[in-house]
Design a protein around this motif. Structure first.
Motif, mmCIF file in Angstrom:
data_model
loop_
_atom_site.group_PDB
_atom_site.id
_atom_site.type_symbol
_atom_site.label_atom_id
_atom_site.label_comp_id
_atom_site.label_asym_id
_atom_site.label_seq_id
_atom_site.Cartn_x
_atom_site.Cartn_y
_atom_site.Cartn_z
ATOM 1 N N LYS A 31 0.860 -1.185 0.000
ATOM 2 C CA LYS A 31 0.000 0.000 0.000
ATOM 3 C C LYS A 31 0.893 1.231 0.000
ATOM 4 N N ARG A 32 0.331 2.343 -0.430
ATOM 5 C CA ARG A 32 1.092 3.585 -0.443
ATOM 6 C C ARG A 32 1.581 3.918 0.969
ATOM 7 N N SER A 33 0.764 3.663 1.984
ATOM 8 C CA SER A 33 1.175 3.954 3.360
ATOM 9 C C SER A 33 2.380 3.094 3.768
ATOM 10 N N GLN A 119 1.806 12.170 6.507
ATOM 11 C CA GLN A 119 1.201 11.725 5.245
ATOM 12 C C GLN A 119 0.839 10.237 5.304
ATOM 13 N N VAL A 122 -2.645 9.994 6.536
ATOM 14 C CA VAL A 122 -3.571 10.445 5.488
ATOM 15 C C VAL A 122 -3.814 9.317 4.492
ATOM 16 N N GLU A 123 -2.736 8.657 4.060
ATOM 17 C CA GLU A 123 -2.868 7.559 3.106
ATOM 18 C C GLU A 123 -3.606 6.371 3.711
ATOM 19 N N ARG A 124 -3.366 6.085 4.980
ATOM 20 C CA ARG A 124 -4.073 4.964 5.625
ATOM 21 C C ARG A 124 -5.571 5.208 5.673
ATOM 22 N N GLN A 125 -5.966 6.453 5.831
ATOM 23 C CA GLN A 125 -7.404 6.777 5.845
ATOM 24 C C GLN A 125 -8.035 6.539 4.475
ATOM 25 N N LYS A 126 -7.274 6.712 3.415
ATOM 26 C CA LYS A 126 -7.774 6.533 2.064
ATOM 27 C C LYS A 126 -7.840 5.066 1.661
ATOM 28 N N GLU A 127 -7.008 4.218 2.263
ATOM 29 C CA GLU A 127 -6.894 2.822 1.854
ATOM 30 C C GLU A 127 -8.067 2.004 2.363
ATOM 31 N N ARG A 129 -10.007 -0.994 4.073
ATOM 32 C CA ARG A 129 -9.695 -1.860 5.231
ATOM 33 C C ARG A 129 -9.584 -3.301 4.763
#
Length: 130
Positions: A31-33, A119, A122-127, A129
């Protein structure tokens, strides 16, 4: 008995090798995070190491000697003596000035690394679950 350090196979891979290997193994896609966390971890370790090195940069200088020279400068009435003392003080002042500039640059770098950490959230919120 001495141990021979063995290189990790990942150290032997080029960037292209790593990317191709990751893309060919579909069982896990980072993932990006995850990528940001790895980047933050590496950069924060670098900043910490640079800060520790910078904190030792002035270890060899005796600033009590600089203060003694400055006091002699302030007490002296002789222009030639004042110039001689200024020449002796100058390396201390330059070292301190350079240290301050490097420390300020490290502070700016540290703030960028801190922003990278923010950041990650922020990325984890977008990913999605999992």
């Amino acid at each position: 008995m001495s141990k021979i350090a063995r290189k990790d196979v990942l150290d032997e891979m080029t960037k292209d090798d790593l990317v191709a290997w990751i893309r060919n193994h579909h069982f896990y896609k980072p993932k990006r995070s995850d990528v940001l966390y790895i980047r933050w971890q590496r950069q924060s370790a670098e900043v910490l190491e640079e800060m520790q090195k910078e904190n030792r940069a002035l270890d060899g200088l005796d600033f009590k000697e600089r203060d003694r020279l400055a006091a002699n400068f302030n007490e002296s009435k002789d222009t030639a003596e004042k110039l001689r003392l200024l020449d002796l003080i100058q390396p201390y002042d330059k070292a301190m000035s350079d240290h301050i500039k490097r420390s300020q640059a490290l502070d700016r770098k540290s703030k960028r690394v801190d922003a990278l950490y923010e950041q990650i959230d922020v990325e984890r919120q977008k990913e999605p679950r999992t």
